[in-house]
Design a protein around this motif. Structure first.
Motif, PDB file in Angstrom:
ATOM      1  N   UNK A  81      12.034   0.969  -5.648  1.00 15.81           N
ATOM      2  CA  UNK A  81      11.092   0.491  -4.631  1.00 15.81           C
ATOM      3  C   UNK A  81      10.406  -0.786  -5.081  1.00 15.81           C
ATOM      4  N   UNK A  82      10.023  -0.852  -6.356  1.00 12.51           N
ATOM      5  CA  UNK A  82       9.382  -2.058  -6.876  1.00 12.51           C
ATOM      6  C   UNK A  82      10.343  -3.249  -6.881  1.00 12.51           C
ATOM      7  N   UNK A  83      11.602  -2.985  -7.235  1.00 18.88           N
ATOM      8  CA  UNK A  83      12.597  -4.057  -7.233  1.00 18.88           C
ATOM      9  C   UNK A  83      12.784  -4.614  -5.830  1.00 18.88           C
ATOM     10  N   UNK A  84      12.861  -3.714  -4.853  1.00 16.32           N
ATOM     11  CA  UNK A  84      13.024  -4.150  -3.462  1.00 16.32           C
ATOM     12  C   UNK A  84      11.826  -4.986  -3.017  1.00 16.32           C
ATOM     13  N   UNK A  85      10.633  -4.581  -3.432  1.00 16.87           N
ATOM     14  CA  UNK A  85       9.440  -5.305  -3.008  1.00 16.87           C
ATOM     15  C   UNK A  85       9.327  -6.654  -3.709  1.00 16.87           C
ATOM     16  N   UNK A 101      10.414  -9.585  -1.681  1.00 19.63           N
ATOM     17  CA  UNK A 101       9.425 -10.012  -0.684  1.00 19.63           C
ATOM     18  C   UNK A 101       8.371 -10.907  -1.327  1.00 19.63           C
ATOM     19  N   UNK A 102       7.951 -10.563  -2.538  1.00 19.19           N
ATOM     20  CA  UNK A 102       6.947 -11.354  -3.242  1.00 19.19           C
ATOM     21  C   UNK A 102       7.498 -12.730  -3.617  1.00 19.19           C
ATOM     22  N   UNK A 103       8.738 -12.759  -4.071  1.00 14.19           N
ATOM     23  CA  UNK A 103       9.367 -14.047  -4.408  1.00 14.19           C
ATOM     24  C   UNK A 103       9.552 -14.921  -3.164  1.00 14.19           C
ATOM     25  N   UNK A 104       9.753 -14.279  -2.018  1.00  9.30           N
ATOM     26  CA  UNK A 104       9.871 -15.032  -0.763  1.00  9.30           C
ATOM     27  C   UNK A 104       8.570 -15.771  -0.447  1.00  9.30           C
ATOM     28  N   UNK A 105       7.436 -15.155  -0.759  1.00 13.02           N
ATOM     29  CA  UNK A 105       6.143 -15.820  -0.542  1.00 13.02           C
ATOM     30  C   UNK A 105       6.067 -17.109  -1.349  1.00 13.02           C
ATOM     31  N   UNK A 106       6.474 -17.032  -2.606  1.00 12.66           N
ATOM     32  CA  UNK A 106       6.435 -18.226  -3.460  1.00 12.66           C
ATOM     33  C   UNK A 106       7.365 -19.313  -2.928  1.00 12.66           C
ATOM     34  N   UNK A 146       4.781  -9.650 -12.495  1.00 12.23           N
ATOM     35  CA  UNK A 146       4.150  -8.364 -12.818  1.00 12.23           C
ATOM     36  C   UNK A 146       4.969  -7.204 -12.265  1.00 12.23           C
ATOM     37  N   UNK A 147       5.536  -7.379 -11.079  1.00  8.81           N
ATOM     38  CA  UNK A 147       6.382  -6.323 -10.512  1.00  8.81           C
ATOM     39  C   UNK A 147       7.621  -6.109 -11.370  1.00  8.81           C
ATOM     40  N   UNK A 148       8.224  -7.193 -11.838  1.00 11.61           N
ATOM     41  CA  UNK A 148       9.409  -7.068 -12.694  1.00 11.61           C
ATOM     42  C   UNK A 148       9.053  -6.399 -14.018  1.00 11.61           C
ATOM     43  N   UNK A 149       7.870  -6.700 -14.551  1.00 11.78           N
ATOM     44  CA  UNK A 149       7.418  -6.025 -15.774  1.00 11.78           C
ATOM     45  C   UNK A 149       7.302  -4.520 -15.536  1.00 11.78           C
ATOM     46  N   UNK A 178       0.822  -1.220   0.000  1.00 10.32           N
ATOM     47  CA  UNK A 178       0.000   0.000   0.000  1.00 10.32           C
ATOM     48  C   UNK A 178       0.849   1.259   0.000  1.00 10.32           C
ATOM     49  N   UNK A 179       2.118   1.163   0.361  1.00 10.25           N
ATOM     50  CA  UNK A 179       3.004   2.329   0.409  1.00 10.25           C
ATOM     51  C   UNK A 179       3.720   2.594  -0.905  1.00 10.25           C
ATOM     52  N   UNK A 180       3.653   1.654  -1.837  1.00 10.00           N
ATOM     53  CA  UNK A 180       4.354   1.833  -3.109  1.00 10.00           C
ATOM     54  C   UNK A 180       3.669   2.894  -3.953  1.00 10.00           C
ATOM     55  N   UNK A 181       4.428   3.870  -4.388  1.00  7.39           N
ATOM     56  CA  UNK A 181       3.908   4.943  -5.230  1.00  7.39           C
ATOM     57  C   UNK A 181       4.793   5.092  -6.463  1.00  7.39           C
ATOM     58  N   UNK A 182       4.162   5.224  -7.616  1.00  9.59           N
ATOM     59  CA  UNK A 182       4.924   5.342  -8.860  1.00  9.59           C
ATOM     60  C   UNK A 182       5.333   6.776  -9.155  1.00  9.59           C
TER      61      UNK A 182
END
Length: 267
Positions: free
Chosen positions: A38-42, A45-50, A91-94, A26-30
């Protein structure tokens, strides 16, 4: 060999990670200074879920159990959580690629025609929306899968050796809501995501005193703290699955008897 509730405990920890992931999202802003960074850093975290979901599959494989239709469904649900997180990371990497290839006022190549900077921002924003949609129910689904797994194991005779904590109806409701990522605290007042649940700060404190839940800073706007299960809380909640729940007390008055009407006296 792991304990019968180990996969469920890992699923509850995964649910907490989905909640942390979605809170941070919710804190990510483009429109910030370095949105691609910021997207790369996040993305990590998403890959950690997988990766965590796939680890749970490995934990399931260590369980000596009959692969009933219910257990096969549990496997499918855990793999689905991994697939959702993997798709979200893609999608984040895209979005990162789009932002890295564009500058204000300079058209860039997307997957189709040239994109203006504003169009590229919209394209990255649409992918960020997809990430939110893909992971929004991750915590809820992980908790549901954990309960299905333990309930089935009990049905097949695998009884956890760990004795579940004695919980009041209010504590049980709160613990489950916390596991689903539904409870925050602001100005020492709990807030619950669902309208049909009310949790008091007294209940939260009672669970904290027993080391079943803990507070963490919450990055969401207008929310001070997020309530998460501790490791002990995951273990305790998993041990309650598949057992009869204590009915909640009701404040409704009992139904009255039939109405009594007076008759006129006759001579």
């Amino acid at each position: 060999m792991t304990t019968p509730t180990a996969p469920a405990e890992h699923l509850l920890l995964l649910a907490a990670d989905f909640t942390r992931h979605n809170d941070a999202l919710t804190r990510l802003r483009l429109n910030g200074t370095s949105p691609a960074t910021a997207l790369t850093h996040h993305t990590s975290s998403t890959q950690h879920l997988a990766n965590s979901a796939l680890h749970i599959v490995d934990t399931l494989n260590t369980q000596p159990m009959y692969h009933s239709p219910v257990i096969r469904t549990v496997y499918a649900r855990v793999r689905q959580l991994a697939h959702l997180a993997t798709s979200a990371a893609d999608h984040l990497l895209d979005a990162v690629d789009i932002l890295n290839n564009t500058r204000p006022g300079i058209p860039v190549h997307g997957q189709g025609p040239l994109l203006t900077h504003e169009q590229a921002l919209r394209g990255a924003g649409s992918r960020l929306t997809l990430v939110r949609d893909l992971t929004d129910l991750g915590a809820h689904d992980a908790v549901t899968t954990a309960e299905v797994f333990v309930t089935e194991r009990r049905h097949r005779g695998a009884i956890p050796s760990y004795r579940p904590p004695a919980l009041s109806p209010a504590q049980d409701t709160a613990l489950r809501a916390v596991a689903r990522g539904e409870v925050t605290v602001t100005d020492d007042k709990p807030s619950v995501r669902r309208d049909n649940i009310r949790i008091t700060i007294r209940t939260i404190r009672s669970l904290e005193s027993r080391h079943l839940v803990a507070r963490e800073p919450c990055p969401r706007w207008l929310h001070d703290q997020r309530i998460h299960l501790t490791s002990e809380g995951c273990r305790g909640l998993a041990a309650t699955f598949g057992r009869p729940r204590t009915p909640a007390l009701t404040t409704a008055r009992p139904a009255g008897g039939p109405a009594v009407t007076s008759r006129p006296m006759t001579r």
